[in-house]
Design a protein around this motif. Structure first.
Motif, PDB file in Angstrom:
ATOM      1  N   GLN A 147       0.737  -1.363  -0.024  1.00 54.36           N
ATOM      2  CA  GLN A 147      -0.053  -0.045   0.102  1.00 54.36           C
ATOM      3  C   GLN A 147       0.874   1.273  -0.208  1.00 54.36           C
ATOM      4  OE1 GLN A 147      -2.479   0.526   3.468  1.00 54.36           O
ATOM      5  NE2 GLN A 147      -0.478  -0.053   4.862  1.00 54.36           N
ATOM      6  N   LEU A 149       0.921   4.415   2.007  1.00 55.02           N
ATOM      7  CA  LEU A 149      -0.049   4.921   3.360  1.00 55.02           C
ATOM      8  C   LEU A 149       0.751   6.189   3.744  1.00 55.02           C
ATOM      9  CD1 LEU A 149      -1.938   4.326   5.787  1.00 55.02           C
ATOM     10  CD2 LEU A 149      -0.048   3.403   7.033  1.00 55.02           C
ATOM     11  N   ARG A 151       0.352   8.780   7.020  1.00 54.46           N
ATOM     12  CA  ARG A 151      -0.184   8.698   8.439  1.00 54.46           C
ATOM     13  C   ARG A 151      -0.361   9.948   8.952  1.00 54.46           C
ATOM     14  NH1 ARG A 151       2.932   5.327  10.385  1.00 54.46           N
ATOM     15  NH2 ARG A 151       1.668   3.469  10.382  1.00 54.46           N
ATOM     16  N   ARG A 171      -3.837   5.141   0.887  1.00 54.26           N
ATOM     17  CA  ARG A 171      -4.695   5.510   2.183  1.00 54.26           C
ATOM     18  C   ARG A 171      -4.131   6.572   2.911  1.00 54.26           C
ATOM     19  NH1 ARG A 171      -4.502  -0.629   2.345  1.00 54.26           N
ATOM     20  NH2 ARG A 171      -6.415  -1.515   1.389  1.00 54.26           N
ATOM     21  N   GLU A 173      -4.237   7.627   7.003  1.00 55.91           N
ATOM     22  CA  GLU A 173      -4.418   7.054   8.370  1.00 55.91           C
ATOM     23  C   GLU A 173      -4.609   8.173   9.254  1.00 55.91           C
ATOM     24  OE1 GLU A 173      -3.011   3.835  11.694  1.00 55.91           O
ATOM     25  OE2 GLU A 173      -1.722   4.355  10.018  1.00 55.91           O
ATOM     26  N   LEU A 178      -9.171   4.801   8.551  1.00 54.76           N
ATOM     27  CA  LEU A 178      -8.425   4.931   7.200  1.00 54.76           C
ATOM     28  C   LEU A 178      -9.381   5.828   6.247  1.00 54.76           C
ATOM     29  CD1 LEU A 178      -6.818   1.448   6.896  1.00 54.76           C
ATOM     30  CD2 LEU A 178      -5.645   3.762   7.217  1.00 54.76           C
ATOM     31  N   GLU A 180      -9.592   5.929   2.147  1.00 56.81           N
ATOM     32  CA  GLU A 180      -8.889   5.327   0.952  1.00 56.81           C
ATOM     33  C   GLU A 180      -9.048   6.043  -0.386  1.00 56.81           C
ATOM     34  OE1 GLU A 180      -8.413   1.155  -1.530  1.00 56.81           O
ATOM     35  OE2 GLU A 180      -9.107   1.060   0.661  1.00 56.81           O
TER      36      GLU A 180
END
Length: 317
Positions: A147, A149, A151, A171, A173, A178, A180
């Protein structure tokens, strides 16, 4: 200067302020200067909270050991980190207490990427995505084989998703779940107890930690926490103007506008309660909030008191 260096300097300054304010009846000028320092940067507020927390933990250390040791360590040039660790151990908190101390919100200043107060930062990511960090925001970026990601530790971001050759999901976070991307342009705002999402193109899928996923379409916004996604509301394309350093408002309360401008200023922007109910529309600069305040002063016949670089107050003339 790196974020770690800023963190260390903030802790050192906070300890000095604490010693001065705790030494006796602090004069009003000292109290005022401390408040200006406290309001001037988010890392200052973090450092002050940490020093106060540590002071409470060290209350169990016999006599004046903690106070004297902290003073002497600075005078002798000893590493403050080592002294704090030793005092935590002496107070019976052990290594667990030290680990807890290290895991406090200081970690937000150790993020992969961050923006300072008043800064709007644009980044091009490895997959071709474009990321914008709003004022005082921080993210970690974790791209792997599974993925892409991001954060969000603090603040607000705007993301334009790139086309990934490996088709890995993109995504964001937050503390609540989450978000997406489904081929899209969208923003995510990490708030105190919830996250807010605004979609400007295509759609996103919101996955709270403990609730079913929900799709959010272009032209919609909503908030969600770990347990629920609130009903969607309409969002105008002008809401994304902050990415270019502009704030477009229509029939806002003047107090609300000043609060928003205050997020982009290092220090304290205060205003009298009589301004709260006035209504305002227009376009204002976020990267030059002094110009925005001058425009408001002309339009509403306001008086802008600039006590110093970090303390500005607005009232009626």
């Amino acid at each position: 200067m790196t974020d770690r260096e800023r963190q260390r300097q903030a802790l050192k300054a906070a300890a000095r302020w604490h010693v001065q304010l705790a030494a006796g009846d602090a004069p009003a000028e000292l109290q005022q200067a401390w408040q200006v320092w406290l309001a001037s940067a988010a890392e200052h507020r973090w450092a002050w909270a940490r020093v106060e927390q540590l002071q409470g933990r060290l209350a169990s250390v016999p006599g004046t050991l903690a106070f004297d040791t902290l003073q002497r360590s600075e005078a002798q040039g000893l590493p403050r980190r080592s002294v704090l660790k030793g005092l935590l151990l002496a107070s019976g908190l052990g290594l667990g207490g030290w680990a807890s101390y290290r895991s406090q919100p200081a970690q937000q200043w150790l993020a992969d990427e961050y923006s300072a107060t008043g800064e709007i930062r644009h980044l091009n990511l490895a997959d071709g995505s474009q990321l914008v960090l709003d004022t005082a925001s921080a993210v970690d970026i974790r791209f792997d084989d599974q993925q892409r990601l991001i954060r969000l530790r603090q603040g607000r971001i705007f993301l334009t998703s790139g086309k990934d050759s490996r088709q890995r999901p993109l995504r964001v976070e937050t503390a609540q779940g989450l978000v997406e991307a489904l081929g899209t342009r969208f923003s995510v705002d990490q708030r105190e107890a919830a996250s807010r999402v605004e979609v400007f193109e295509h759609a996103v899928r919101i996955n709270p930690h403990q609730a079913p996923a929900r799709r959010l379409e272009a032209g919609q916004r909503c908030q969600f926490d770990s347990h629920a996604v609130q009903a969607a509301q309409a969002v105008a394309s002008s809401e994304a103007a902050w990415t270019g350093g502009h704030l477009i408002v229509e029939d806002w309360r003047l107090g609300e506008l000043l609060d928003e401008l205050g997020r982009y200023r290092p220090g304290l922007l205060s205003y009298s309660s009589e301004l709260e109910g006035l209504r305002v529309s227009g376009t204002f600069s976020l990267t030059d909030s002094d110009a925005a305040l001058s425009a408001l002063a002309t339009s509403f016949k306001l008086k802008v008191h600039r006590y110093n670089r970090y303390w500005v107050s607005v009232g009626l003339s």
